[in-house]
Design an enzyme around this catalytic site. Structure first.
Site, PDB file in Angstrom:
ATOM      1  N   HIS A 110      -3.997  -5.012   0.295  1.00  0.00           N
ATOM      2  CA  HIS A 110      -3.549  -5.555   1.579  1.00  0.00           C
ATOM      3  C   HIS A 110      -3.657  -7.079   1.563  1.00  0.00           C
ATOM      4  O   HIS A 110      -4.757  -7.621   1.697  1.00  0.00           O
ATOM      5  CB  HIS A 110      -4.408  -4.999   2.717  1.00  0.00           C
ATOM      6  CG  HIS A 110      -4.091  -3.593   3.081  1.00  0.00           C
ATOM      7  ND1 HIS A 110      -3.686  -3.213   4.347  1.00  0.00           N
ATOM      8  CD2 HIS A 110      -4.107  -2.452   2.345  1.00  0.00           C
ATOM      9  CE1 HIS A 110      -3.480  -1.904   4.373  1.00  0.00           C
ATOM     10  NE2 HIS A 110      -3.733  -1.417   3.167  1.00  0.00           N
ATOM     11  N   CYS A 169       0.837  -1.208   0.000  1.00  0.00           N
ATOM     12  CA  CYS A 169       0.000   0.000   0.000  1.00  0.00           C
ATOM     13  C   CYS A 169       0.873   1.259   0.000  1.00  0.00           C
ATOM     14  O   CYS A 169       1.405   1.644  -1.042  1.00  0.00           O
ATOM     15  CB  CYS A 169      -0.962  -0.028   1.184  1.00  0.00           C
ATOM     16  SG  CYS A 169      -2.341   1.138   1.036  1.00  0.00           S
ATOM     17  N   GLU A 198      -2.951  -9.056   3.831  1.00  0.00           N
ATOM     18  CA  GLU A 198      -3.329  -9.541   5.161  1.00  0.00           C
ATOM     19  C   GLU A 198      -4.796  -9.306   5.497  1.00  0.00           C
ATOM     20  O   GLU A 198      -5.289  -9.753   6.533  1.00  0.00           O
ATOM     21  CB  GLU A 198      -2.442  -8.883   6.228  1.00  0.00           C
ATOM     22  CG  GLU A 198      -2.865  -7.489   6.681  1.00  0.00           C
ATOM     23  CD  GLU A 198      -2.633  -6.387   5.646  1.00  0.00           C
ATOM     24  OE1 GLU A 198      -3.069  -5.246   5.884  1.00  0.00           O
ATOM     25  OE2 GLU A 198      -2.006  -6.674   4.605  1.00  0.00           O
TER      26      GLU A 198
END
Length: 732
Positions: free
Chosen positions: A699, A610, A701
């Site tokens: 992202h 990001c 995650e």
């Protein structure tokens, strides 16, 4: 099934003596049992002794709570076939009660005949007379006999004493006769109810169990001191039994096409044809029940020894009719989709179900018919929908369910509420009579117990019954599972057949003893991080520790340092990989370019997420733009264009995004290659053509990147290729 505070009440443990409306004197005594083992003897004994266990394995505030109640060796059995109901004393205690029952039936206007013997009373109901629709449930039938028995034993202050058992599908034809095409087997029964005098009740939430025992005094004597008992009625396995289905391949699809033709003619709105799957079963019914209960907890669970070697094992999701204090409730279920592979998959399936016009129409029609059923017996204006398209999750399925209530009008009782709904639109269709005729004309075998109900008719005037579906019938070494699908005008024949098979799957597994399997887990990341050290630079991010956790799952050792301390630690720690975390603001707020330079000076690979991608783009001369609208917590499908980080991953991935800045495609540095993009061309991943640098805008995650384990797999590639120095070879 009984009040939530009943077992905790000290009054229950005090002896109680009362007289029923019909003059039977009753003494109740209760003793405490060990809640951990209280039900086991009941379940084991049901393999050979008549009786029943009812339980609820789920909690749903306002609808269901966990509880259980069971018994063996009841005193009396009531069995119906057609318009004849037989009442049998099953032991000496039942013989004390039988004369009082016979006395209550003498002179009953609804009877065409009454035969009395020492251990049996046989009552035949008169032919039905035309009555207004509002009084349909008062037509002469076997329920006229039941109503007289309920009146004899009526005792408003005892919530446990009552009749327990099962009601078969053909009972509806006493009120809605149809042309019968299917031959009914000689051993078919339309109703079997037990009157128990010993019950074990369990409240698993409170951790309480009670044995509740009743003694009776009638004109024939007292049950005090008489033994409970009865004959053995075991299950008899058949090693020669074969598996099968009452529909050959393609048969059910042809039924669907026939139904769609009926919809076009205006004969039907919806209809619910079923098919029966047979499995040979050598296991004891108690084993099947325990497996099913563990794998598929449901609001209405049952294990019934019906006698004559016939058993029911149920895990029904649907309330049929519940009555307490004049309040009538039902919870019609319609709308079905398979469970997802995990919580994220479930969420996607719930969304699919709730946005399905077909499934919404299914439940709407069911509830409209259900409201009409209640309007026949309830006070004007009292019928209300109090829960709409609620989600219920089961082991293999997700359902939508409504919750409907009404208030019985004066002169109506629980049996009226029961009969006005016979049988539920969710297992028949609409209009009901035409739907039931369609089922008779197109189904391949009689329904027997399927589509009926099981539960309790209380002597306190209450009732709690579940719909007999998701139920295994065991007899003569074979276990039968019947399942249906709700057909509408836009039904797909193959999809409806598949839905039947999906509904039956958990039950066929319980019969076979097939494990349902462990809960699905995320695919393991490649262990490319084994022996490697990662320095994770924290840019004041809210997701950095989840990112660190994912990296550790690859086997790496991860140290997380705030951006203000990380650069100084690079030379000292010499990690195998530097990871630039997401974060707020712009890359310049954290001098991300300086961190990249420090890493490159030491020859360290760098991976950005990001903000890390944005900093990498700016470091090599690129520019950023502001999105017209921020994209925070949004799922996006990205298209993979190549690159080492996406090796082994699908061409299209669903990922989670949290950003308002984006790399300008027209100002992208020549040294960086775009390896993933959105449908409208936004940069979602880059790799450097010569240096060990790569980054993603999304992202990995995020829970939005869990689909297929994509986030973990990508970070596995980061450790396997970028940290190992293989990225530049692939990029070149």
């Amino acid at each position: 099934m009984y009040p939530a505070d009943l077992l905790a009440s000290p009054d229950l443990l005090e002896p109680l003596r009362f007289q029923t409306r019909g003059g039977v004197t009753v003494t109740r005594r209760a003793t405490a049992l060990d809640p951990r083992t209280a039900l086991d003897p009941v379940i084991d004994a049901l393999d050979r002794r008549r009786g029943l266990l009812l339980s609820s394995g789920v909690e749903a505030p306002g609808r269901y709570r966990r509880h259980a109640l069971g018994f063996t060796d009841p005193a009396v059995a009531l069995t119906a076939r057609g318009r004849t109901l037989r009442i049998d004393a099953l032991n000496g205690r039942g013989q004390v009660l039988l004369p009082a029952v016979a006395e209550a039936l003498r002179g009953l206007e609804a009877l065409a005949g009454l035969e009395e013997a020492p251990s049996r009373v046989t009552a035949s109901s008169a032919s039905p007379a035309p009555l207004p629709g509002e009084e349909r449930s008062r037509q002469p039938s076997v329920f006229s006999v039941l109503r007289a028995v309920l009146d004899l034993f009526a005792a408003p202050d005892d919530p446990l004493l009552g009749l327990y058992g099962a009601f078969a599908y053909d009972l509806a034809f006493q009120f809605e006769p149809i042309r019968q095409r299917l031959e009914r087997p000689d051993d078919q029964r339309d109703l079997l109810l037990y009157l128990p005098d010993r019950l074990v009740a369990l409240d698993p939430i409170a951790g309480l169990a009670r044995l509740v025992a009743y003694e009776f005094i009638t004109a024939a004597g007292s049950t005090e001191g008489l033994e409970c008992g009865g004959r053995d009625h075991p299950y008899r396995p058949d090693t020669n039994a074969e598996a099968g289905c009452d529909h050959a391949p393609g048969d059910y699809q042809r039924v669907v096409e026939s139904a769609k033709a009926a919809f076009r003619r205006g004969d039907l709105f919806e209809v619910v044809p079923g098919q029966t799957f047979a499995e040979p079963c050598a296991d004891a019914p108690s084993s099947v029940f325990r497996r099913l209960r563990a794998a598929n907890p449901a609001p209405y669970e049952a294990f019934v020894n019906l006698g004559r070697g016939e058993f029911l094992v149920a895990a029904s999701p649907e309330m049929y009719v519940r009555v307490a204090g004049g309040r009538v409730e039902t919870c019609p279920i319609s709308g079905t989709v398979a469970r997802g592979a995990d919580a994220l998959g479930d969420a996607a399936q719930v969304l699919r179900l709730l946005t399905s016009a077909k499934d919404a129409a299914e439940l709407t029609m069911c509830t409209d018919v259900d409201r009409n059923d209640k309007a026949r017996v309830c006070e004007p204006g009292s019928v209300r929908v109090i829960g709409r398209r609620m989600i219920e999750l089961y082991s293999r399925l997700i359902h939508t369910v409504d919750h409907v209530e009404g208030r019985l009008r004066s002169g109506m009782d629980a049996l009226d509420a029961f009969l006005t709904h016979s049988w539920a639109v969710t297992v028949t269709g609409a209009p009901k009579r035409w739907a039931m005729q369609f089922l008779e004309d197109t189904e391949q075998s009689p329904r027997r117990w399927y589509g009926g109900a099981f539960g309790r008719l209380g002597f306190d005037g209450g009732m709690d019954t579940g719909l007999t579906l998701r139920t295994i019938r065991m007899a003569e070494g074979v276990a039968y599972v019947r399942a249906g699908a709700t057909l509408l005008s836009d039904s797909d024949p193959d999809a409806e057949d598949a839905e039947c098979r999906l509904k039956a799957a958990a039950f066929r597994d319980a019969i076979r003893g097939t494990a349902a399997g462990a809960a699905p887990t995320l695919p393991a990341a490649p262990r490319g991080g084994e022996g490697r050290r990662v320095l994770l630079v924290d840019h004041d991010d809210s997701f950095v520790h989840t990112l660190a956790d994912y990296l550790r799952q690859t086997g790496a050792s991860v140290t997380t340092l705030r951006h203000s301390h990380a650069r100084a630690a690079l030379a000292e720690r010499r990690p195998d990989l530097v990871v630039l975390s997401p974060g707020p603001g712009r890359p310049a707020d954290f001098d991300v370019a300086g961190t990249i330079d420090a890493a490159l000076a030491l020859g360290l690979p760098v991976f950005g997420v990001c903000l890390g991608l944005q900093g990498m783009v700016e470091r090599f001369g690129g520019a950023l733009d502001v999105l017209p609208e921020p994209v925070h917590g949004k799922a996006t499908e990205v298209r993979v264009l190549g690159g080492a980080l996406f090796a082994g991953l699908p061409e299209r991935l669903t990922v989670g995004r949290y950003h308002s800045l984006v790399a300008r495609r027209d100002r992208l540095p020549a040294d960086l290659t775009v390896t993933a993009e959105t449908a409208d061309g936004l940069v979602m991943a880059v790799e450097h053509r010569r240096l060990p640098l790569a980054a993603v805008q999304f992202h990995p995650e995020s829970i939005l990147s869990l689909d297929g384990g994509a986030g973990l797999a990508l970070l596995g590639n980061v450790m396997d290729r970028l940290a190992a120095g293989a990225l530049t070879d692939a990029a070149a």
